[in-house]
Design a protein around this motif. Sequence first.
Motif, short mmCIF file in Angstrom:
data_model
loop_
_atom_site.label_atom_id
_atom_site.label_comp_id
_atom_site.label_asym_id
_atom_site.label_seq_id
_atom_site.Cartn_x
_atom_site.Cartn_y
_atom_site.Cartn_z
N GLY A 277 0.92 -1.19 -0.13
CA GLY A 277 -0.04 0.00 -0.02
C GLY A 277 0.72 1.41 -0.10
O GLY A 277 0.28 2.35 -0.18
N HIS A 278 2.25 1.35 0.14
CA HIS A 278 3.08 2.24 0.20
C HIS A 278 4.00 2.23 -1.03
O HIS A 278 4.73 3.48 -1.43
N VAL A 279 4.29 1.02 -1.80
CA VAL A 279 4.96 1.16 -3.04
C VAL A 279 4.28 0.57 -4.01
O VAL A 279 3.01 0.14 -3.92
N SER A 280 4.86 0.78 -5.29
CA SER A 280 4.06 0.47 -6.57
C SER A 280 3.98 -1.03 -6.96
O SER A 280 3.05 -1.54 -7.44
N TYR A 281 4.94 -1.72 -6.31
CA TYR A 281 5.05 -3.05 -6.67
C TYR A 281 5.67 -3.85 -5.46
O TYR A 281 6.77 -3.51 -5.03
N TYR A 282 5.09 -4.88 -4.99
CA TYR A 282 5.79 -5.82 -4.06
C TYR A 282 5.56 -7.26 -4.33
O TYR A 282 4.30 -7.72 -4.53
N GLN A 283 6.63 -8.06 -4.38
CA GLN A 283 6.48 -9.52 -4.61
C GLN A 283 7.40 -10.51 -3.83
O GLN A 283 8.58 -9.88 -3.36
N THR A 284 7.15 -11.81 -3.78
CA THR A 284 8.06 -12.43 -2.92
C THR A 284 8.63 -13.55 -3.57
O THR A 284 7.91 -14.17 -4.55
N PHE A 285 9.68 -14.16 -3.39
CA PHE A 285 10.16 -15.30 -3.80
C PHE A 285 10.67 -16.20 -2.94
O PHE A 285 11.61 -15.96 -2.12
N LYS A 286 10.07 -17.38 -2.81
CA LYS A 286 10.58 -18.45 -1.91
C LYS A 286 11.52 -19.56 -2.27
O LYS A 286 11.08 -20.25 -3.11
#
Length: 353
Positions: A277-286
């Motif tokens: 909600g504060h950045v344009s893009y967020y993704q995780t890699f496990k």
Amino acid sequence: MNPNFTPVNFSRNRHVKLWRTLYFTVGIVIFLMIGFSIWHADQKQQREARENYINSNVPTLFIHGWSGTLRSERHMADYAETTGAGQRRMIIRVRPNGHIAVKGKIEKWMHNPIILLRIDNNRAGEFQYARWLTNVCRLLKSKYHINRLNFVGHSMGSYATVYYNLLNSNRSDVPRSNKLCLIAGPYDGIIDNRKANQPLTGSLAKLWDDQPNENRLLKNGQPKIIHPEYQTLLQLQNRMPSQIRILNIYGDLNDGSHSDGVVTTTSALSLGYLVRGHVSYYQTFKATGANAQHSELHNGNLAVNRALTNFLWGRHYNMSSDEPKYNPMLDKMMNPTVLFNHQEHSQTSIGIR
């Protein structure tokens, strides 16, 4: 007949000369074939690099973690260079007294330049790392006229990168942050393993305040236990630059600890609540398995290197603030054994079989 006369075997001499000429000719042919093979491979690599990676002059700064050195960043940079995605152009060294030494330079024409950062006092902790990082970025802006910057951090280098961005936001005297690739970040605690390189006294010892399976994420993504270092980030979360794009890489050994041996998955994934909600893009890699151990994540882990390289420079890496997606062909190229599981809240978890 002259007793000193030695008959010359013209036939044998011609035979020797013939073989010498043949050897020389074959040698030249082999040399040309090797040269052509190298040239052809280089042309193929350049063509594939043009097809798969963007051509940007935005530098990428690599930041090692606790007890790290330039060797901690080497394998990731090697992979970027081998694939033609980027090239090392500068090494920055921060002395224990804060003095900054620079080797190399950054020019506008350079293709995806890489900057390696070495912090001599590599046990100063993430808060001091962030202060030194601020000075480094000021230098990059004032002397080298760098206006945008990507970051790759490992462990405390990841925490320091996040803290740096919260402290500085979009100040005009530092480059504008673009992409953050954060690996094994201890945002809400580090496992207290009582290891030799772990401080047992002093203020930094308080950062080793986590245990496997002790904490968990609530339904809203917030960690149930909020350690002081995470509270520090929460108090500043509204200052996170909104244009930033983040790939959060973390490891799970699959040994029941739900951790990479040093950082729990809960601690690493607590970043989501902080930035969503504060950045344009967020993704995780496990990453999972033995190669997902804390130090192995940056030490030649092929899947991590692929994810990092394609996130930073992949031409077909499709980012959307609404629904982040991977290009299917790029997925196959990266690793055919990777399972992609797209989840809600602009978060993707990727497990390696």
